[in-house]
Design an enzyme around this catalytic site. Structure first.
Site, PDB file in Angstrom:
ATOM      1  N   HIS A  70       4.087   1.295   2.250  1.00  0.00           N
ATOM      2  CA  HIS A  70       5.244   0.619   1.659  1.00  0.00           C
ATOM      3  C   HIS A  70       5.834   1.480   0.527  1.00  0.00           C
ATOM      4  O   HIS A  70       7.049   1.564   0.370  1.00  0.00           O
ATOM      5  CB  HIS A  70       4.845  -0.730   1.063  1.00  0.00           C
ATOM      6  N   ARG A  76      -3.388  -5.326   6.840  1.00  0.00           N
ATOM      7  CA  ARG A  76      -4.463  -5.998   7.585  1.00  0.00           C
ATOM      8  C   ARG A  76      -5.773  -5.205   7.571  1.00  0.00           C
ATOM      9  O   ARG A  76      -6.799  -5.738   7.991  1.00  0.00           O
ATOM     10  CB  ARG A  76      -4.032  -6.249   9.032  1.00  0.00           C
ATOM     11  N   HIS A 113       0.864  -1.187   0.000  1.00  0.00           N
ATOM     12  CA  HIS A 113       0.000   0.000   0.000  1.00  0.00           C
ATOM     13  C   HIS A 113       0.904   1.242   0.000  1.00  0.00           C
ATOM     14  O   HIS A 113       2.142   1.110  -0.108  1.00  0.00           O
ATOM     15  CB  HIS A 113      -0.945  -0.033   1.208  1.00  0.00           C
TER      16      HIS A 113
HETATM   17  P1  AMP Z   1       4.765  -5.106   6.568  1.00  0.00           P
HETATM   18  O1  AMP Z   1       4.595  -5.524   5.132  1.00  0.00           O
HETATM   19  O2  AMP Z   1       3.472  -4.773   7.250  1.00  0.00           O
HETATM   20  O3  AMP Z   1       5.630  -6.044   7.352  1.00  0.00           O
HETATM   21  O4  AMP Z   1       5.545  -3.730   6.529  1.00  0.00           O
HETATM   22  C1  AMP Z   1       6.764  -3.597   5.834  1.00  0.00           C
HETATM   23  C2  AMP Z   1       7.368  -2.268   6.177  1.00  0.00           C
HETATM   24  O5  AMP Z   1       6.471  -1.223   5.800  1.00  0.00           O
HETATM   25  C3  AMP Z   1       7.628  -2.112   7.684  1.00  0.00           C
HETATM   26  O6  AMP Z   1       8.856  -1.426   7.874  1.00  0.00           O
HETATM   27  C4  AMP Z   1       6.457  -1.280   8.125  1.00  0.00           C
HETATM   28  O7  AMP Z   1       6.719  -0.508   9.285  1.00  0.00           O
HETATM   29  C5  AMP Z   1       6.239  -0.382   6.917  1.00  0.00           C
HETATM   30  N1  AMP Z   1       4.872   0.130   6.922  1.00  0.00           N
HETATM   31  C6  AMP Z   1       3.725  -0.572   7.075  1.00  0.00           C
HETATM   32  N2  AMP Z   1       2.666   0.249   7.099  1.00  0.00           N
HETATM   33  C7  AMP Z   1       3.154   1.517   6.983  1.00  0.00           C
HETATM   34  C8  AMP Z   1       2.571   2.821   6.951  1.00  0.00           C
HETATM   35  N3  AMP Z   1       1.244   2.993   7.060  1.00  0.00           N
HETATM   36  N4  AMP Z   1       3.376   3.883   6.819  1.00  0.00           N
HETATM   37  C9  AMP Z   1       4.724   3.722   6.714  1.00  0.00           C
HETATM   38  N5  AMP Z   1       5.342   2.525   6.726  1.00  0.00           N
HETATM   39  C10 AMP Z   1       4.566   1.442   6.860  1.00  0.00           C
END
Ligand code: AMP
Length: 296
Positions: free
Chosen positions: A39, A189, A36
């Site tokens: 990322h 999520r 999203h």
């Molecule tokens: P995930 O795929 O949820 O494990 O997240 C991968 C990376 O993207 C991690 O470093 C998260 O902290 C970052 N991330 C997830 N959601 C957000 C958001 N809303 N804003 C900024 N970074 C995010």
């Protein structure tokens, strides 16, 4: 953009890249995919700052508990690849579980204290899994910089601690949380939420904003601020609090409930984990007490 799924292909491509541009900075953006705009902001920052950006998409079984959502975690590699390409990512690494863990790993990274609280307490073993997979990705990619979102502020603190303790030659770059128009922090999520849950989930960011305002009220204590945050979340009937805690950041030390916040000179974090039905959402805000300067 190159897409690869095996470690041997990844190594060949990165060795070639290092041969061509020995001084070129490699940026790593580790994710679990279903990308999203949060990322995207990490990818964009790496593309802007580094000569070569590697995005990894891997839903890491080691960081999920036995009754968590590993199996139903949303996945859409085709869409992820299109988004990554649009943002200028050079290499997408999307290994299978078998590729990353061909045999049951007998080695793991254990991070104490900073990993024991908040999500570490609610999800035992979670940060051991995160630390282990991130170490593997650092060893495979050998990036100069790695980009992590402050949406997972505890994860940033844990990874920074690990890198400091182990002298890993990588700069950890914390990136701001990207939010929906109503303030809800973007998360893969969020797709689990029903429309009622989605509408009520805005209480997390509202509570954090309210805390920012309350921080400087005369007589405001650590205990009162946490209690007010919990009371604010409970105004949403579908919200079930996992934690609503005020701690120091990045050390994540508890604060005496009677401590006057106006007399502290430190960066604090108000961290929230709240369930809506079967979906657990997290959000947080760094708060700068009286004379403190943000130090992340
Ligand atoms: P995930 O795929 O949820 O494990 O997240 C991968 C990376 O993207 C991690 O470093 C998260 O902290 C970052 N991330 C997830 N959601 C957000 C958001 N809303 N804003 C900024 N970074 C995010």
């Amino acid at each position: 953009m190159i897409i690869c799924t095996t470690i041997s292909e990844l190594r060949t491509i990165l060795n070639g890249q290092r041969g061509e541009a020995p001084d070129g900075l490699i940026g790593l953006v580790p994710t679990m995919g279903f990308l999203h705009d949060g990322h995207a902001s990490l990818m964009q920052r790496s593309v802007n700052e580094c000569a070569f950006t590697v995005l990894t998409v891997f839903v890491n079984p080691l960081q999920f508990g036995p009754n968590e959502d590993f199996d139903r975690y949303p996945r859409d590699l085709e869409r992820d690849a299109a988004l990554a390409e649009k943002h200028g990512v050079d290499l997408l690494f999307a290994p299978s579980v078998q590729e990353m863990y061909p045999t049951r790993p007998l080695t793991k990274i254990l991070i104490n204290e900073v990993a024991d609280r908040l999500c570490g307490a609610s999800r035992p073993g979670h940060f051991d899994g995160v630390g282990t997979v991130v170490t593997k990705l650092f060893n495979l990619v050998q990036p100069g910089r790695a980009y992590f979102g402050m949406k997972d502020a505890q994860q940033v603190a844990v990874i920074q601690q690990m890198v400091n303790d182990l002298n890993t030659p990588v700069d950890i770059v914390p990136c701001e949380t990207v939010r929906e128009a109503d303030g809800l922090a973007m998360s893969s999520r969020n797709v689990y939420l029903s429309s009622d849950e989605r509408a009520q989930a805005v209480i997390l960011s509202r509570t954090l904003q309210q805390a920012e305002r309350m921080l400087r009220e005369p007589g405001m204590t650590a205990g009162k601020l946490s209690a007010e945050a919990a009371a604010s979340i409970r105004t949403s009937p579908l919200a079930v609090i996992d934690y609503a805690e005020l701690l120091t950041y990045p050390s994540l030390q508890p604060i005496d409930p009677d401590q006057l916040l106006t007399e502290m000179n430190q960066t604090l974090i108000l961290a929230l984990a709240v369930k809506f039905g079967g979906t657990r959402l997290i959000d947080n805000r760094l708060l700068q007490s009286a004379g403190g300067g943000l130090n992340v």
